[in-house]
Design an enzyme around this catalytic site. Sequence first.
Site, short mmCIF file in Angstrom:
data_model
loop_
_atom_site.label_atom_id
_atom_site.label_comp_id
_atom_site.label_asym_id
_atom_site.label_seq_id
_atom_site.Cartn_x
_atom_site.Cartn_y
_atom_site.Cartn_z
CE LYS B 45 2.72 -2.67 -10.05
NZ LYS B 45 2.51 -1.43 -9.28
CB ALA B 70 -0.49 8.64 -9.68
CG ASN B 99 1.45 -5.03 -0.49
OD1 ASN B 99 0.41 -4.74 -1.07
ND2 ASN B 99 2.02 -4.22 0.38
CB CYS B 130 -2.80 2.31 -2.68
SG CYS B 130 -2.32 3.01 -4.26
CB THR B 265 11.99 6.24 -3.67
OG1 THR B 265 10.58 6.30 -3.48
CG2 THR B 265 12.38 7.13 -4.83
#
Lengths: 272, 302
Positions: B45, B70, B99, B130, B265
């Site tokens: 993440k 979100a 990241n 983002c 996803t």
Amino acid sequence: MTLHVAASVVEQVRLARDTYRIRLHAPALAAAIRPGQFVMLRLPNTTDPLLGRPFALYDTVLENGEVVGFDVVYLVVGKMTRRLAEIRVGEPLEVVGPLGNGFAPLTGLGHVGLVAGGIGQTPFLAYIRQLLGERGYGGQSPSRAVQRVSIFYGVRTADLAAGVDEFRAAGAEVYLATEDGSLGEKGYVTELLRRHGPVDHLVGCGPEPMLHALMRLADEWRTSCHVSLETPMACGVGICFSCVTRVKTSDGWDYRRVCVDGPVFDAACLAR
Amino acid sequence: MVDLSVRLGRLSLSNPVLVASGTFGYAREMEGLVDFTRLGGIIPKTVTRLPRIGNPPPRTIETASGMLNAIGLDNDGIDYFIQHHLPYLRSLPTVLIANIAGKNEDEFEEMAALLAPQSGIAALELNLSCPNVSGGVDFATSPDVTARVIRRVRAACPFPIIAKLTPNVTDIVPIAQAAADAGADAVSLVNTFVGMAIDWRRRRAILGNKTGGLSGPAIKPLALRLVWRVAQHVKIPIIGVGGIATGEDVMEFLVAGASAVQLGTVNFYDPTASMRVMEALPEYVAQLGATRLSEIIGSLQP
């Protein structure tokens, strides 16, 4: 250890209006799951619905003393549960679980009050059996942890009440409330609880306003209180950070994931 | 035997299947579900310079064959990441690509410098894209700013640099070109598409942030087309991202011009997908008469 399995539907029974109990054959998962934990259920071979949905363990299923599967009880409310109600015996579902922390294994308490609103009664059948030593979970042998378990259960109207006979058969005292007075006492379940008076420990599951009323009552009575939260979840395993709730920290509050840090929280830890 | 290994500039992978940032937590959550040795690499993440509390819930909502999110880069900041997540991540038997997202160019550079002395990091992916945080994180809408961030990060650390770009721009090609010119080793295409869901009865946006990023199978054709377009114009390797859920999806992205892919996803709804997808690849590559996966990259017929 979290498992990802294809489990076939063994039976599907209507318990109340729009409310079904679905039984899945999944021996390894069922042998590991404990009351208050949940599973993610997903329909195979489709991307709509896309994501799994969280469902609480209703109870494990025994066959000749062996754990062979588990039940969940659901209310038809949306895209996924409408499709779930059409699933037939023998068809497979994708299951990820057991997930979440589960209910605290209480000991040495006199009277535990379980407070459920709407479809929030579903995690309590297994918990009643665990607390009263009727059944063991997750490889533990049964042992009685408390003297008395009462369930205070409120629904909008009588034909939505699901599982009442099973709660009684499991040894709980059952107190019912409906908003229209068609079953039990008229009014909210938290009002019913207030009239009943204090117990030694409270556990709640249901709509947010009900949980807030319950936590206020627990504060007033200075009774310990745990709540099982339901928040929108995408993954159930802690990777998406969707299902957060506000938890107190040393310097205020922070969001914590309900799927891995919950779904059961001590009410004293929640930043309300 | 089909050789699945790929090169992304200075970064080498044993196979092209990566898991996308924000869809695999900090990997610990997937222990027991995923055999990490079978992944090309893990991208945990996004980490920011300082802790971020993230957006108010609801943070995700399912849409037709997709979902909006979100989350708002909810994370505990880079110091916590280095102390508490990195020791675990570097111990895993796979490639680790950290990241990072800065609020400004200085923060990107500062984070790259903080990670520079850390062992176990194979590459840095820059989240320039983002869609869910205010305060100018949408760097990759400008070629100039994209280039400046990449140059400063490159100067501050020894790692191969991957720039993750947004599709929410008029033309992604000049931005990808700017990333290439500034010395990026590869680009990740694409982050989520900004979208919205509304509860009309309550006349409210469903997400706490009102808008969110669309991901999942619904966006696969959109991502595929952007990969194909950039591959025709820009020389550095492309990592395809967007709705990839099967081995066949991966093959489409490779043929379009991607050298590697990220599964996003799908990790949410099928946590073991990455292993299954990887295992499907040798057979598909062989079906095209190739012995090395790299032979099929960008092999779309005119």
